[in-house]
Design an enzyme around this catalytic site. Sequence first.
Site, mmCIF file in Angstrom:
data_model
loop_
_atom_site.group_PDB
_atom_site.id
_atom_site.type_symbol
_atom_site.label_atom_id
_atom_site.label_comp_id
_atom_site.label_asym_id
_atom_site.label_seq_id
_atom_site.Cartn_x
_atom_site.Cartn_y
_atom_site.Cartn_z
ATOM 1 N N ASP A 172 30.817 -39.581 -45.170
ATOM 2 C CA ASP A 172 31.598 -40.785 -44.880
ATOM 3 C C ASP A 172 31.712 -41.024 -43.371
ATOM 4 O OD1 ASP A 172 33.218 -38.382 -44.973
ATOM 5 O OD2 ASP A 172 34.951 -39.659 -44.589
ATOM 6 N N GLU A 174 35.875 -37.060 -45.770
ATOM 7 C CA GLU A 174 36.383 -36.131 -44.765
ATOM 8 C C GLU A 174 37.322 -36.852 -43.811
ATOM 9 O OE1 GLU A 174 36.291 -33.973 -40.808
ATOM 10 O OE2 GLU A 174 35.735 -36.024 -41.289
HETATM 11 ZN ZN LIG Z 1 33.272 -35.952 -38.438
#
Ligand SMILES: [Zn+2]
Length: 386
Positions: free
Chosen positions: A73, A135
């Site tokens: 992401d 994340e």
């Molecule tokens: Zn990162």
Amino acid sequence: MLDDTLKILDDLIAFESVALTPNLELIDYVVNYLEPLGARITLTHSPDQTKANLFATLGPEGNGGIVLSGHSDVVPVDPADWATPPFTTDYRQGRVYGRGTADMKGFIACVLAMAPRYAALDLKRPLHIALTFDEEDGFHGAPILLEELVRNGPTPAAVIIGEPTGLRVVGAHKGCFEYTTTFTGMNGHSSLPDQAVSAVHYAVRFIARLLELGAALPALAPTDSPYNPPSSTVNAGVISGGIARCTVAGDCVVEWEMRPIQDSDADFVRTELAAATEALVAEMRQTHPEAAIETETVCEVRGLEFAEGSPALLLMGELLGENPVEVVSYGTEAGLFQAAGVPAVVWGPGDIEVAHKPDESVALSDLEACLESLEKLGLDILTKTL
Ligand SMILES: [Zn+2]
């Protein structure tokens, strides 16, 4: 190799895999790329099935081997702030621009470009590729991937988290634990304080205890702590409650955090604060049985604890030669891997200063240097038995 990498990077950047949005197209792309190379692939999904982590293995079965890990992401963009469209790569003056070029699709592109080379080698130790989701917003993906890994194996020897460190070896970072504590008392007239329970007063006592615990943390830090400041820290960042000077406040909310350098410090603060909270609630309920103090966990991102002589640091020594081990102030998935029993190090192309900003970019020279080290990983390390 660089040409292959840039072709893959173009493709990866074109997937608008902004955190909290689906990433399945990107994962499909990687599956379709790795499967023909003989990779054994396990996907784990978000509860709503719209996002997936990927764990792929080349080479022999079994434990050991090295994980190369990245999050799929990226952070959101406002295209108006960008000189060129953020989800299309653009090449200027030895750099490639696009959302995620540094953080951290540049590293992923290097790893994928190397995959056919790894597959062609007679690997004696496995090479694993891990891609996670979300994340950038709460580290939602990695725990799911790691739960599966801990349950069904294999147990890798070490993981390189390819966050942009400018190819410096990062062996530790603090954790970030964030909380919101809500105090429910009983309001009343300030001239009769004994007939009410001031949420503000109890919040102040809670904060006072938090600060006392914070003051005890320097003594718990190792003498060779690499951090500045050297110990774990606490902070009460927001306090809000009450409605008027002449009213005993019925409600108060405190937003606070700690930045632990070691899990034991976080445990210490949580345990002591829980005991203090219990005592305060008991006191509040003497006047008002419905009084309460409730703490909600916003996030608990574990730090990466420095582990001298860890297999991950030894690996980087083999790859790069003598290299200072640095610490950073931002969080990564390294602490989660470490907690799951996989020694971790953070090392990747690009600079954290350009990440999360408009016109994010990575130097082609960084990608080339990354490829060189990844090639060495295959030729000099994974083809040899331990
Ligand atoms: Zn990162």
